[in-house]
Design a protein around this motif. Structure first.
Motif, short mmCIF file in Angstrom:
data_model
loop_
_atom_site.label_atom_id
_atom_site.label_comp_id
_atom_site.label_asym_id
_atom_site.label_seq_id
_atom_site.Cartn_x
_atom_site.Cartn_y
_atom_site.Cartn_z
N TRP A 152 -2.77 4.53 -7.97
CA TRP A 152 -4.01 4.91 -7.28
C TRP A 152 -4.39 6.33 -7.62
CZ3 TRP A 152 -4.67 8.75 -3.52
CH2 TRP A 152 -3.50 9.34 -3.02
N LEU B 251 -0.62 6.64 2.56
CA LEU B 251 -0.57 7.04 1.15
C LEU B 251 0.64 7.90 0.82
CD1 LEU B 251 -4.36 7.92 0.68
CD2 LEU B 251 -3.17 5.87 -0.12
N TRP C 27 0.83 -1.21 0.00
CA TRP C 27 0.00 0.00 0.00
C TRP C 27 0.86 1.25 0.00
CZ3 TRP C 27 -5.04 -0.44 -0.80
CH2 TRP C 27 -5.86 0.68 -0.61
N PRO C 28 0.57 2.28 -0.75
CA PRO C 28 -0.59 2.39 -1.63
C PRO C 28 -0.39 1.62 -2.93
CG PRO C 28 0.74 4.37 -1.77
CD PRO C 28 1.37 3.51 -0.71
N ALA D 244 -9.51 1.75 -2.64
CA ALA D 244 -8.75 2.53 -3.62
C ALA D 244 -9.26 2.24 -5.03
CB ALA D 244 -7.27 2.19 -3.53
N VAL E 135 -8.85 7.29 -3.00
CA VAL E 135 -8.94 6.40 -1.85
C VAL E 135 -10.01 6.92 -0.90
CG1 VAL E 135 -7.78 5.52 0.22
CG2 VAL E 135 -6.58 5.52 -1.97
#
Length: 789
Positions: A532, A573, A527-528, A774, A535
């Motif tokens: 992306w 993030l 993650w992230p 996401a 989210v």
């Protein structure tokens, strides 16, 4: 060397007497199961159990069935206690009046300090306190009673004092079956004091107030934690610190627990030895100190429980009395359940008992095993290192019921914090005692205690941010049983694993790698997700949405109700710069988390609805932004917003609607284009605003054309039933995201909303089920993934 003291041996020391442990646990389970049973029936059952015990003793079958007889006797004893308590409580008219929701006038004594609880989305906070009612006037008659009720009031009641006598007029409502109060009292006015606390209570409050005043100059973390360590006062603890301590399994430090009591007793005994007090006088001296500490911290059930467990816990560290520890603990459990049967359903009681049991069973054997692997000069630290490990192992199944997750860093965090706890606690107690006669000296002691307190805070905050530090785990009883089985398996096989690590290190490391690889949450590690674009953060019952702009930069749409949760999501993030914060409206579940967005980041501006309602929440936002010199700009329908890689058109608000919820219907609605992803973010608009948007969409060809291209719709108001189905049908998208809190009190998402979404073909993703959700750019196509909690 005995087997019990050999390296890695998981069993308790050979001298530990476990014969009374099973009866106390059986009595505990029995007590929890019969709370709420009718007193007459329970008295009959308990009498029958006592008769069985007497028959067994008369026939001298003790040796053959001693364990069963002990279990039966313990259950009979606690059953009689439950029946007696229930009969006493039901002897007055309170229960009948509560069933009728009657308005009453009562005279009552405050038996717990008032506690404030913020009501999300509403002004002010609710005050909760337990009262012991001694007189009730209703329907023209006056009755003498002795029954506990729960007071639920507004902020006018926040300053009532422990042991004050109050006259209260209000409405009674029934308590839950088996609850530790007879009824819930909701007053119709403010408190009327008719009697002041006694001399002892006033003296204790004077000491507590002195500690608070002495700690006022400290940094915020120390100012909140030091009183929590000493007197259990968490009113000034920063919310994000509370969350960090919860995530790392350190919440027991911010309340009066058995460990605090053990520290105070150990310090008292050490001081007695230092000043040459005769051996026979040391125990009475320690009991006097313990009684004083209980009065200082309030002799509430939780404090009495902690005092009992702390005194017993010292036996686990005493070579001469260690064998008596478990029998004394077992007897204490039964006695406490007789005195207060409702402890049987208390998580705090369970955690205190299990932690003390772990200390008694494992501290010495595990401490010796750890010490043998330390350098010769550090071997004495073995027991100290074993204490948090033993406590964590015993308490983990109960903690899972509270958190729904397993803290991987909990043991490490408690080990790192352990050296700081004793000096902070002792300095805080000293400051409380000195404050009435020497305020300056009390402040100096608080500054001395602030250093280790800040160390505890640093450990909590640092360990809470460790990636993968908290593992998801099944909720409820199945999750607790599963973790208990895993814990027992690890403890029983510890010696074998130690042998494998010593003689076959490659094989041991291979097994460890496989286990970690299988258990680690891969979503958290990855993650992230690459590419992306959007989210929906898991911020509980609220909205916290993030749009990626450029590396390390993002736009945040709403901040949720909790600064710590949105801050943690942005950290995951790796967002260091917020190009804009969009506050769709000013309800607490969308705006209260703003300080978490501001924490440690560059925030270039705030965009918000022009309807500054509720006013108190708007003033909070204004205060937070002005402190950082961040401009706030109103946005309305027709505005076009642009950031690197992200374009957004404001679809609402076009005007103020006074029907329905004014703040909700003033929510900013954004039609967003983020790379290849089209999103419609509906804020909290209700039926009236949603229908107005639908009408505008029908009139505006550009909006109508846009409506058919959305990939994702962020459902309005957490899936409330107060929606416009036609709008959802007009903008039908493949995916619907609902940002909603687990087990929330509002019933969100509603069955109606879910039915409408299913009818229109949406695939529904909920943050209460998935965690962070996401939306990603997968080489030009749109994909969805999530990070489980």
């Amino acid at each position: 060397m005995s087997a019990a003291s050999s390296a890695g041996e998981p069993a308790a020391s050979a001298g530990v007497d476990l014969r009374l442990l099973v009866p106390s646990l059986v009595a505990w389970a029995f007590t929890a199961s019969v709370l709420g049973v009718r007193p007459g029936l329970l008295a009959a059952v308990s009498g029958a159990l006592l008769l069985v015990c007497l028959v067994a003793l008369g026939r001298r079958r003790w040796a053959a069935g001693g364990l069963v007889t002990l279990c039966t006797a313990a259950c009979a004893l606690t059953g009689v206690s439950v029946a007696g308590h229930a009969a006493e409580r039901s002897s007055g008219p309170l229960e009948a009046l509560a069933r009728d929701h009657a308005t009453v006038e009562v005279v009552a004594t405050v038996s717990t300090d008032p506690r404030l609880r913020q009501t999300r989305g509403l002004a002010g906070a609710s005050v909760y306190a337990r009262l012991t009612v001694t007189q009730v006037t209703a329907r023209g008659s006056v009755s003498r009673v002795a029954a506990p009720v729960l007071l639920v009031a507004d902020e006018r009641w926040r300053d009532v004092q422990w042991h004050q006598r109050l006259a209260v007029r209000g409405r009674l409502v029934p308590a839950d079956p088996g609850d530790d109060v007879v009824a819930v009292l909701k007053p119709s006015g403010g408190p009327a004091v008719v009697g002041h606390p006694g001399v002892l209570a006033r003296a204790a409050e004077h000491l507590r107030s002195g500690l608070r005043r002495a700690s006022d100059p400290l940094p915020s973390d120390a100012r909140g934690l030091l009183p929590a360590l000493v007197i259990g006062d968490t009113s000034r603890t920063p919310p994000d610190l509370t969350d960090a301590m919860l995530a790392t399994g350190m919440t027991h430090l911010s309340a009066v627990s058995g460990s605090n009591v053990a520290i105070v007793l150990a310090f008292a005994l050490g001081a007695a030895r230092l000043f040459g007090l005769p051996r026979r006088a040391r125990v009475p001296w320690a009991l006097v100190v313990l009684a004083g500490f209980v009065v200082l911290a309030r002799p509430e059930p939780s404090v009495v429980r902690a005092a009992t467990m702390g005194a017993i816990g010292l036996l686990g560290l005493s070579a001469s009395r260690r064998a008596a520890g478990v029998p004394v603990l077992s007897a204490a459990v039964v006695v406490l359940l007789v005195v207060d049967p409702w402890l049987s359903r208390s998580y705090g009681f369970a955690l205190s008992t299990l932690a003390t049991l772990g200390l008694l069973l494992f501290t010495r054997s595990w401490g010796d095993a750890i010490g043998r692997r330390l350098p010769s000069r550090a071997r004495s630290l073995g027991p100290a290192l074993a204490i948090p490990v033993a406590a964590q192992a015993m308490c983990a199944p109960v903690v899972v019921l509270l958190q729904g997750s397993v803290s991987v860093v909990g043991v490490l965090a408690n080990l790192l914090a352990a050296p700081f706890v004793a000096p902070a606690t002792v300095a805080g107690v000293g400051a409380a005692v000195v404050a009435p006669v020497w305020p300056l000296g009390a402040t100096l002691l608080c500054w001395i205690g602030a250093l280790p307190a800040l160390g505890i805070c640093w450990v909590a905050r640092t360990c809470a941010t460790v990636p993968g530090g908290t593992l998801p785990w099944p909720d409820g009883a199945p999750g607790a049983v599963l973790l208990a089985v895993v814990t027992v398996g690890v403890v029983l096989s510890a010696r074998r694993w130690a042998h494998l690590a010593r003689w076959h290190p490659v094989a041991f490391l291979s097994v460890v790698v496989l286990v970690v690889a299988g258990a680690a949450p891969t979503s958290a590690a990855a993650w992230p997700p690459p590419g992306w674009r959007f989210v929906a953060c898991d911020v509980g019952q609220g909205d916290g949405l993030v749009l990626a702009t450029s590396p390390g930069h993002a736009v945040v749409v709403d901040a949720g109700p909790d600064p710590a949760l949105i801050d943690a999501c942005l950290r995951r993030l790796r967002v260091g710069v917020v190009d804009s914060v969009v506050l769709t409206h000013f309800h607490a579940d969308h705006a209260d988390g703003l300080p978490g967005v501001l924490r440690g980041r560059t925030v270039r501006g705030v965009l918000a609805t022009p309807v500054h309602d509720p006013p108190y929440q708007w003033r909070e936002v204004e205060r937070w932004t002005q402190a950082r010199r961040i401009p706030v700009t109103d946005i309305v329908a027709g505005d076009h917003l642009s950031w690197p890689g992200v374009e957004a058109d404001v679809w609402w608000p076009a005007r103020r609607l006074d029907s329905g919820s004014v703040p909700n219907n003033a929510s900013v609605v954004l039609a967003v284009r983020a790379g290849p992803v089209d999103l419609l973010l509906l804020g909290d608009v209700e039926r009236e605003a949603a229908h107005a948007i639908l009408l505008q969409l029908r009139r505006d060809p550009a909006m109508a054309a846009r409506a058919g291209s959305f990939d994702v719709v962020k459902v309005a108001h957490h899936g409330s039933a107060n929606l416009d189905p036609d709008l959802l049908g007009a903008v039908a998208a493949p995916v619907a995201v609902i940002s909603v809190g687990k087990d929330n009190d509002y019933g969100h998402p509603s069955p109606k909303a879910l039915q409408v979404l299913a009818r229109d073909g949406y695939a529904v993703l909920r943050t209460d089920q998935r965690g962070d959700v996401a939306v990603v750019d997968d080489r030009g196509s749109v994909g969805v993934t999530w990070r489980r909690r």
